[in-house]
Design a protein around this motif. Structure first.
Motif, PDB file in Angstrom:
ATOM      1  N   LEU A  28      28.882  68.176 -37.756  1.00  9.40           N
ATOM      2  CA  LEU A  28      28.296  69.506 -37.553  1.00  9.40           C
ATOM      3  C   LEU A  28      28.612  70.048 -36.161  1.00  9.40           C
ATOM      4  N   TYR A  32      32.133  71.740 -38.456  1.00  2.00           N
ATOM      5  CA  TYR A  32      32.396  71.582 -39.883  1.00  2.00           C
ATOM      6  C   TYR A  32      31.076  71.577 -40.646  1.00  2.00           C
ATOM      7  N   GLY A  33      30.983  72.388 -41.681  1.00  2.00           N
ATOM      8  CA  GLY A  33      29.779  72.429 -42.494  1.00  2.00           C
ATOM      9  C   GLY A  33      28.670  73.224 -41.847  1.00  2.00           C
ATOM     10  N   THR A  34      27.533  73.183 -42.513  1.00  2.00           N
ATOM     11  CA  THR A  34      26.344  73.913 -42.082  1.00  2.00           C
ATOM     12  C   THR A  34      25.137  72.991 -42.199  1.00  2.00           C
ATOM     13  N   ALA A  35      24.007  73.475 -41.745  1.00  2.00           N
ATOM     14  CA  ALA A  35      22.783  72.690 -41.922  1.00  2.00           C
ATOM     15  C   ALA A  35      22.554  72.413 -43.407  1.00  2.00           C
ATOM     16  N   HIS A  36      22.868  73.385 -44.255  1.00  2.00           N
ATOM     17  CA  HIS A  36      22.695  73.203 -45.698  1.00  2.00           C
ATOM     18  C   HIS A  36      23.584  72.071 -46.222  1.00  2.00           C
ATOM     19  N   THR A  37      24.828  72.011 -45.794  1.00  2.00           N
ATOM     20  CA  THR A  37      25.709  70.945 -46.288  1.00  2.00           C
ATOM     21  C   THR A  37      25.257  69.581 -45.758  1.00  2.00           C
TER      22      THR A  37
END
Length: 83
Positions: A28, A32-37
């Motif tokens: 993160l 890459y990605g988000t808190a949701h992922t």
């Protein structure tokens, strides 16, 4: 974790080794990605632990005495293969 190593009892070490959650945080932080992922990844890891008969938070599982990097890699592969 393959490149820098794996650790227990902390998110990461000064030489770059990470626990399973430390690895997620590093991904993160790198953008890459988000808190949701990250939440979804944790859920998938938890689901994989539950299917294996080990229902517990992934950080507690990571830090169990006798746990190995091979165990962690197996869990990651299993979670990736089964939603």
């Amino acid at each position: 974790m393959h490149h820098h190593g794996w650790t227990q009892g902390r998110l990461w070490t000064c030489d770059g080794a990470v626990c399973i959650l430390g690895a997620q945080l590093r991904v993160l932080a790198a953008g890459y990605g988000t808190a949701h992922t990250a939440i979804r990844a944790r859920q998938r890891l938890g689901n994989a632990l539950g299917r294996a008969g080990t229902p517990m938070p992934v950080d507690q599982w990571n830090d169990q005495p006798g746990r190995t990097a091979t165990d962690v890699h197996h869990l990651l592969r299993t979670a990736a293969a089964h939603p």
